[in-house]
Design a protein around this motif. Sequence first.
Motif, PDB file in Angstrom:
ATOM      1  N   UNK A 155     -37.941  21.029 -46.841  1.00  0.00           N
ATOM      2  CA  UNK A 155     -39.117  21.007 -45.976  1.00  0.00           C
ATOM      3  C   UNK A 155     -40.141  22.045 -46.441  1.00  0.00           C
ATOM      4  N   UNK A 156     -41.354  21.620 -46.791  1.00  0.00           N
ATOM      5  CA  UNK A 156     -42.393  22.571 -47.208  1.00  0.00           C
ATOM      6  C   UNK A 156     -42.766  23.498 -46.050  1.00  0.00           C
ATOM      7  N   UNK A 157     -43.171  24.711 -46.367  1.00  0.00           N
ATOM      8  CA  UNK A 157     -43.633  25.628 -45.331  1.00  0.00           C
ATOM      9  C   UNK A 157     -44.695  26.557 -45.901  1.00  0.00           C
ATOM     10  N   UNK A 158     -45.523  27.048 -45.005  1.00  0.00           N
ATOM     11  CA  UNK A 158     -46.558  28.028 -45.355  1.00  0.00           C
ATOM     12  C   UNK A 158     -46.325  29.257 -44.496  1.00  0.00           C
ATOM     13  N   UNK A 159     -46.370  30.421 -45.117  1.00  0.00           N
ATOM     14  CA  UNK A 159     -46.197  31.685 -44.408  1.00  0.00           C
ATOM     15  C   UNK A 159     -47.561  32.210 -43.973  1.00  0.00           C
ATOM     16  N   UNK A 160     -47.670  32.624 -42.696  1.00  0.00           N
ATOM     17  CA  UNK A 160     -48.850  33.357 -42.259  1.00  0.00           C
ATOM     18  C   UNK A 160     -48.502  34.829 -42.411  1.00  0.00           C
ATOM     19  N   UNK A 161     -49.010  35.433 -43.457  1.00  0.00           N
ATOM     20  CA  UNK A 161     -48.666  36.825 -43.732  1.00  0.00           C
ATOM     21  C   UNK A 161     -48.874  37.148 -45.190  1.00  0.00           C
ATOM     22  N   UNK A 162     -48.713  38.406 -45.508  1.00  0.00           N
ATOM     23  CA  UNK A 162     -48.904  38.879 -46.873  1.00  0.00           C
ATOM     24  C   UNK A 162     -47.838  38.304 -47.796  1.00  0.00           C
TER      25      UNK A 162
END
Length: 347
Positions: A155-162
């Motif tokens: 499952x693709x994911x995007x991190x909100x953060x550095x």
Amino acid sequence: MKKRSVTIEDVARVANVSRQTVSRVLNRLPSVSADAKARVEEAIAELGYVPNLAARRMGGAKSFLIMAINDRARTIENWAAGRGNDWVDQMLYGGMMACEERGYHMLFELVDTEPALAAGQMQRILTSLQPDGFILTQPHSENPKLAEQLKERGRPFVRIGLPNPDIPAVSVHMDEAGAARAAVEHLIDFGHRDIALLAGNKQYAGSIARREGYAEAMAEAGHEQRIEEGDFSYDKAAEIAAHWFDGDDGPSAIIAENDEMAFAVLREAGRRGIKVPEQLSLLSFEDTPGVRFSVPPLTAIRQPTAKMIGKACDLLMDRAEGKDAEEDVHVLPFELIIRETTGPAPK
């Protein structure tokens, strides 16, 4: 007599194309001419056709769902206390608008930060919903076990953060350290030397980066640092502010890492007759809608929450449609919004 629902066959008939062509337009697949695409979209608007999500999911691998994961305890605490959660509001606004534009839906789940609980809750989400992608907000974006769990399930994911070298993934964030430096420099320009940072929580990488930016700016100016951790909490911030104000060496300026803590500082200052900004300058992070209605209105770093979540959704939708991200790190700009809570240092 009950009105018959508009079907995909109705759209195909009015647009004079095949059912498969309508399906390809709905699913944003290639190999559809511009003319056919325009006719299908015109027919959809004319007939008021609403695609059936379940049917769309059966017709391909995509679920047309984007799932955002947020901190369970902190979110529920704010809701239960009647304080609401402006960060969540902005998150939903940015994500829902981005998804709506492309025919997707955004879902929102609260997950515990305790690793064992988080893994079990994520497993249930993966099994029951199977979204096309996940958005991990802080502090979940710093949890390598969640990242590994999503990778194992493909499952693709995007991190909100550095960016985090231990969690190689696409990330979206603002320049947290740069924003903290800008806040300090703004106050130094007014002649302040004793500038305190009412910090958030070290579980959040963004909070650590803000402390670093604050420390660098204070060191460059030759000023001593004063940092207290308020845990993004109104009550904790009120305790710290009361301690500062009731002592003999309270700061002349305070930077609060979120609006909620800044409101606590304003309340404690007002209770003691401390005038803002004549006797105390105050600057906040976030810039949620309430800061414009505080008395006086708050100077703030505007965090692009809605834009960050919208960007994350676009990246995940691109991935679901077979487009690879051109870059792994996406930095969105912050703004320093100057209002009425910052002014010259008292003499």
